[in-house]
Write an enzyme that holds these catalytic residues in place. Structure first.
Site, PDB file in Angstrom:
ATOM      1  N   TYR A  72     -35.435  -1.304 -10.639  1.00 14.28           N
ATOM      2  CA  TYR A  72     -35.210  -1.941  -9.334  1.00 14.28           C
ATOM      3  C   TYR A  72     -35.553  -3.425  -9.375  1.00 14.28           C
ATOM      4  CZ  TYR A  72     -35.181  -2.632  -4.293  1.00 14.28           C
ATOM      5  OH  TYR A  72     -34.897  -3.072  -3.039  1.00 14.28           O
ATOM      6  N   PHE A 124     -10.375 -19.928   0.814  1.00 17.70           N
ATOM      7  CA  PHE A 124      -9.946 -18.545   0.633  1.00 17.70           C
ATOM      8  C   PHE A 124     -10.304 -17.727   1.879  1.00 17.70           C
ATOM      9  CE2 PHE A 124     -10.276 -14.181  -0.892  1.00 17.70           C
ATOM     10  CZ  PHE A 124      -8.979 -14.045  -1.337  1.00 17.70           C
ATOM     11  N   ASP A 125      -9.510 -16.655   2.115  1.00 19.61           N
ATOM     12  CA  ASP A 125      -9.648 -15.837   3.341  1.00 19.61           C
ATOM     13  C   ASP A 125     -11.083 -15.406   3.651  1.00 19.61           C
ATOM     14  OD1 ASP A 125      -7.424 -15.391   1.701  1.00 19.61           O
ATOM     15  OD2 ASP A 125      -6.999 -13.406   2.524  1.00 19.61           O
ATOM     16  N   ASP A 217     -16.277 -22.959  -5.035  1.00 20.51           N
ATOM     17  CA  ASP A 217     -15.904 -21.540  -5.100  1.00 20.51           C
ATOM     18  C   ASP A 217     -15.237 -21.365  -6.462  1.00 20.51           C
ATOM     19  OD1 ASP A 217     -14.547 -19.124  -5.080  1.00 20.51           O
ATOM     20  OD2 ASP A 217     -13.929 -19.264  -2.987  1.00 20.51           O
ATOM     21  N   LYS A 260     -12.866 -12.081 -11.305  1.00 20.88           N
ATOM     22  CA  LYS A 260     -11.765 -12.843 -11.909  1.00 20.88           C
ATOM     23  C   LYS A 260     -12.209 -13.310 -13.298  1.00 20.88           C
ATOM     24  CE  LYS A 260     -10.665 -13.004  -7.354  1.00 20.88           C
ATOM     25  NZ  LYS A 260     -11.506 -12.361  -6.330  1.00 20.88           N
ATOM     26  N   HIS A 453      -2.445  -8.460   7.050  1.00 16.12           N
ATOM     27  CA  HIS A 453      -1.627  -8.091   5.887  1.00 16.12           C
ATOM     28  C   HIS A 453      -2.119  -6.836   5.181  1.00 16.12           C
ATOM     29  CE1 HIS A 453      -4.616 -11.113   4.975  1.00 16.12           C
ATOM     30  NE2 HIS A 453      -4.570 -10.882   3.691  1.00 16.12           N
TER      31      HIS A 453
HETATM   32  N1  F0G Z   1     -12.826 -16.755  -3.509  1.00 18.40           N
HETATM   33  C1  F0G Z   1     -11.609 -16.768  -4.070  1.00 18.40           C
HETATM   34  C2  F0G Z   1     -11.000 -18.052  -4.491  1.00 18.40           C
HETATM   35  C3  F0G Z   1     -10.895 -15.556  -4.254  1.00 18.40           C
HETATM   36  O1  F0G Z   1      -9.679 -15.582  -4.798  1.00 18.40           O
HETATM   37  C4  F0G Z   1     -11.511 -14.342  -3.847  1.00 18.40           C
HETATM   38  C5  F0G Z   1     -10.800 -13.068  -3.998  1.00 18.40           C
HETATM   39  C6  F0G Z   1     -12.794 -14.391  -3.272  1.00 18.40           C
HETATM   40  C7  F0G Z   1     -13.418 -15.621  -3.120  1.00 18.40           C
HETATM   41  C8  F0G Z   1     -13.486 -13.153  -2.793  1.00 18.40           C
HETATM   42  O2  F0G Z   1     -13.987 -12.440  -3.853  1.00 18.40           O
HETATM   43  O3  F0G Z   1     -12.813 -10.231  -3.802  1.00 18.40           O
HETATM   44  O4  F0G Z   1     -14.891 -10.568  -5.145  1.00 18.40           O
HETATM   45  O5  F0G Z   1     -15.011 -10.483  -2.689  1.00 18.40           O
HETATM   46  N2  F0G Z   1      -9.579 -12.966  -4.266  1.00 18.40           N
HETATM   47  C9  F0G Z   1      -8.820 -11.757  -4.528  1.00 18.40           C
HETATM   48  C10 F0G Z   1      -7.354 -12.093  -4.689  1.00 18.40           C
HETATM   49  C11 F0G Z   1      -9.080 -10.625  -3.606  1.00 18.40           C
HETATM   50  O6  F0G Z   1      -6.544 -11.154  -4.779  1.00 18.40           O
HETATM   51  O7  F0G Z   1      -7.005 -13.264  -4.770  1.00 18.40           O
HETATM   52  P1  F0G Z   1     -14.168 -10.841  -3.866  1.00 18.40           P
END
Ligand code: F0G
Length: 461
Positions: A72, A124-125, A217, A260, A453
């Site tokens: 832990y 990013f979203d 990021d 990634k 989406h």
């Molecule tokens: N930042 C970037 C630039 C990303 O492309 C993603 C995820 C995240 C943050 C979030 O990371 O999924 O580990 O929580 N991108 C994926 C995509 C989902 O399909 O582009 P995560």
């Protein structure tokens, strides 16, 4: 070396993929509401919905998983990960998280402020979602070339932040109303396009002048570093790690979705130089993720990531990776398919507007292409256009995004160029018959437009 241009690995384990008939795929599409996210992975022949968490791990990563320490507190696997992260990032303080969006959450809590601006190239979203929940104001200031999806103007760093737009916002609103600058490397929303070292340096200089912290990021940090090495003067003889360390010398904190360029299936990172920020990140991790030395990851997953980060920053691997994406781009261009040029780091982005000129944006041309790619060949891609990035004004009127794209994301070390030929062939054939397609009608969206989406339902027009 002259002849040694093939993949820098051989295949040790394989996973079978299933073929299907067009009739079966039509049925599956109908059941899924013409939304690729609602298909079962088993129904897919070649899966390019994302490059996230879909990498093939190496024998060394699997071996490392066997020595994962699941204690832990203070597990050995954390210290192995910390050493690997410090080596690649050149930053001292490392907080693991369960994936990128958890690091985004912690970062948002620390750096974003209600009613204050968060400048980005293209957020990013997951940051955007976190910021909006908090009431912060995310703005996208990518250079104008970054929004150009027509032809190849030779611009090598379409992920750069526009310094004039940044300076104008500072002049207009006052530096005290800007809480953070976030640079996403590479820029996912416009083609996996890289950010130059010069841009990172200048953004950092401008932000420092006004005391605004900079965050990177860094989900695709190694791919970005490779583009700097191959496209930016002065970096051709530097190692990838020398480049990544310089990149992070221009920020205070970095977040990473290690799904990634970590070459693993799960995991994230919050890395910083600021001791006070780290202390706060530790507290937020304890509440939301797990204890400081695992933060939502198992020991074995941290071991795999420690090795994966080293493999992803190897030049042989990156050369293969970037060339494979370019190979797909070239095959599509040969078939006259309109794509974003030059190709970026993690996939090829098709311009839905130029592809289906007869389908207006309100009828989701890129999503129509996603549907056609699956119907014809079982290839699954993802829409980054009217559905994913469309929004609404306060009266509920639709606002359509500047870019209308279908992303063909390439999982790392997973598909061979024969798979890519299938993708190019089907996309080329659909393009030849493009005038026989009509659009889609959105018949269901969930309660949050920004996330529609993932669950949307469509009908064929
Ligand atoms: N930042 C970037 C630039 C990303 O492309 C993603 C995820 C995240 C943050 C979030 O990371 O999924 O580990 O929580 N991108 C994926 C995509 C989902 O399909 O582009 P995560």
């Amino acid at each position: 070396m002259y002849y040694q241009t093939a993949e820098p690995f051989k295949i040790k384990v394989v996973e079978q993929i299933k073929k299907s008939t067009k009739r079966e795929r039509q049925q599956w599409l109908k059941e899924a509401g013409y939304n690729a996210f609602r298909l079962k992975a088993e129904q897919v022949y070649i899966d390019c919905i994302t490059d996230s968490g879909t990498s093939a791990m190496s024998d060394k990563q699997w071996a490392a998983m066997m020595i994962g320490d699941e204690s832990y507190a203070g597990c050995k696997s954390f210290y192995n990960l910390e050493t690997s992260v410090q080596d690649v990032f050149g930053m001292p303080y490392v907080q693991p998280t369960h994936q990128g969006r958890a690091a985004d959450y912690i970062m948002t809590r620390i750096y974003a402020k209600p009613k204050k601006y968060a400048i980005g190239n293209m957020h990013f979203d997951t940051f955007r979602g976190n910021a909006e929940v908090l009431g912060a104001l995310p703005v996208d200031y990518v250079v104008d070339e970054g929004l150009n999806s027509v032809g190849n103007t030779g611009y090598p760093f379409k992920g750069n932040i526009d310094l004039n737009k940044m300076q104008n916002l500072i002049n207009e609103k006052g530096a005290e109303n800007i809480s953070v600058v976030i640079v996403t490397v590479t820029c996912n929303n416009n083609g996996g396009q890289p950010v130059s070292m010069q841009n990172l340096r200048e953004v950092s200089k401008l932000a420092k002048k006004y005391n605004i912290p900079v965050v990177i990021d860094s989900a695709r940090l190694a791919e970005n570093a490779y583009f700097i090495k191959t496209r930016e003067k002065g970096y051709e003889n530097k190692s990838i790690k020398e480049i990544t360390r310089e990149m992070f010398s221009y920020c205070e904190t970095a977040t990473m979705s290690s799904k990634k360029d970590g070459l693993v299936n799960i995991g994230g990172l919050f890395v910083t130089k600021n001791k006070d920020v780290f202390a706060m990140a530790n507290q937020l991790a304890i509440v939301h993720e797990g204890f400081i030395t695992y933060g939502g990851m198992s020991g074995r997953d941290m071991e795999a990531l420690a090795v994966g980060l080293q493999e992803a920053t190897s030049e042989d691997y990156l050369e293969y990776r970037i060339q494979q994406v370019k190979y797909l781009g070239d095959q599509l261009l040969k078939r006259n398919v309109p794509i974003i040029e030059p190709t970026g780091g993690h996939g090829v982005y098709v311009d839905g507007r130029r592809f289906f000129e007869n389908i207006p944006q309100c009828e989701f041309p890129s999503q129509r292409l996603v549907v056609a790619m699956f119907e014809e060949a079982g290839v699954r891609c993802v829409e980054l256009g009217a559905c994913a990035f469309g929004s609404k004004d306060s009266d509920g009127n639709p606002i359509w995004p500047a870019l209308e794209l279908m992303r063909i994301a390439l999982p790392r070390r997973v598909y061979t160029n024969s798979h890519l030929d299938v993708i190019a062939n089907v996309c080329g054939d659909i393009y030849k018959n493009r005038n026989s397609f009509s659009g889609l009608k959105l018949v269901y969206e969930g309660p949050i437009t920004a996330l529609r989406h993932f669950t949307a339902g469509f009908e064929l027009l």
